[in-house]
Design an enzyme around this catalytic site. Structure first.
Site: not given
Length: 349
Positions: A281, A283
């Site tokens: 991930d 983000r």
């Protein structure tokens, strides 16, 4: 120094070399034989790969090092096509026998190398670069490693405009646009009703998904989750959906499509990201936190099945008083996708 980093990202995306500290780098996926020859100028560039991609090539064990970038000596057989095959896992089945590879210690250029890989990720490119130590063309844009490593889009994000936007799920809605000074994508907030800032606000963080939100892809649950979230907030009477331009868990649209191609080869979403050279991930939850700050929201009830989102927001200073379960979009085509969320990324499904 956000502007300098943004300019370096733009140069890299245009297939031009940039100088990161004393390190010259060029994106592998955008280079051809001619541009590589101009970059090298009679010398021989090495390859710089992110640690996850190097791990998939089984070359990280050649040197005892932290989980940072890996420098690969380019042998005579490693032309532009062979270098791209080393960088792009979608080509692995077509070119299964690669190597042998020889790694080289980064030494004094470790910080610059890490910054260069981060720059490639910010550009939405494969984290794989040609590397020339101490080399710099007269017209190469230069950026300092410390500026790249310190760069966060949220640092200078600002609210630029807002307007009424009646929705089919909520007529009393407003759309709010946010933009950073670095020229990146605009992020949006859909504010439904009149959320009371004195109490926790019901919110949903939604990472943009062109294939799911716009095209109606059945590979994921993104589109149905977004629409169900808007309907749930409207039913509640007030709340906010943050629409973040962080496609594919932050790896970008093109790399997400590459991940789709890897899924067609049998890899799940987690392994696809790792094979591409990214983390699971990528983000930045600081964006959501900054948007909430600009909207005057400090406490939230977060609609999510992902405890990592709760932790990510709280790490950025947002108080999450409640995790509100949110289920929508399950189907035959995304059963494996949802199973991966449950079994490998800790989603509560």
């Amino acid at each position: 120094m956000s502007l300098a980093v943004a300019r370096a990202v733009d140069e890299l995306k245009r297939g031009r070399p940039v100088a990161v500290g004393g390190l010259g780098v060029l994106a592998v996926e955008l280079a051809d034989a001619d541009s590589l020859a101009m970059f090298e100028n009679g010398a021989r560039a090495d390859l710089l790969l992110s640690h996850p991609r190097a791990a998939l090539l089984n070359i990280v064990n050649q040197r005892a090092a932290a989980a940072g970038p890996v420098r690969v000596r380019r042998s005579d057989w490693m032309d532009a096509a062979a270098s791209l095959a080393a960088a792009d896992p979608v080509r692995d089945l077509a070119t299964p026998f690669k190597g042998p590879y020889e790694t080289v210690a980064l030494g004094d250029i470790t910080q610059a190398a890490s910054a260069a890989i981060r720059l490639a990720k910010l550009a939405g490119l494969l984290p794989a670069l040609y590397l020339m130590e101490g080399a710099r063309g007269a017209d190469w844009l230069a950026v300092e490693p410390a500026d790249v490593n310190a760069y966060r889009e949220a640092n200078d994000l600002r609210l630029v405009t807002r307007a009424r936007l009646p929705l089919d799920t909520a007529e009393n809605s407003e759309i709010v646009a946010f933009r950073g000074s670095g020229g990146g994508p605009e992020h949006l907030a859909i504010v439904i009703g009149d959320p009371r800032r004195s109490s926790p606000v019901l919110i949903r963080l939604h990472s943009a998904c062109l294939t799911g939100d716009v095209l109606g892809s059945l590979k994921c649950d993104c589109g149905p989750q977004m629409r169900a979230a808007l309907a749930a907030i409207a039913k509640e009477g007030a709340g906010i959906l943050l629409y973040l331009q962080q496609e594919g868990r932050g790896i970008g649209l093109v790399n997400k499509l590459r991940a789709y191609a890897l899924q067609d080869q049998g890899f799940d979403t987690v392994d696809a990201n790792l094979r591409l050279g990214f983390e699971i991930d990528e983000r930045d939850f600081g964006l959501a936190a900054k948007m909430l700050e600009l909207l005057g929201v400090g406490q939230v009830r977060l609609m999510t099945n992902n405890p990592a989102k709760v932790a990510g927001l709280e790490a950025e200073g947002v108080t999450v008083t409640e995790r509100v379960p949110h289920h929508a979009g399950e189907g035959a085509h995304n059963a494996q996708y949802l199973a991966t969320k449950r079994e490998r990324t800790g989603h509560i499904l």
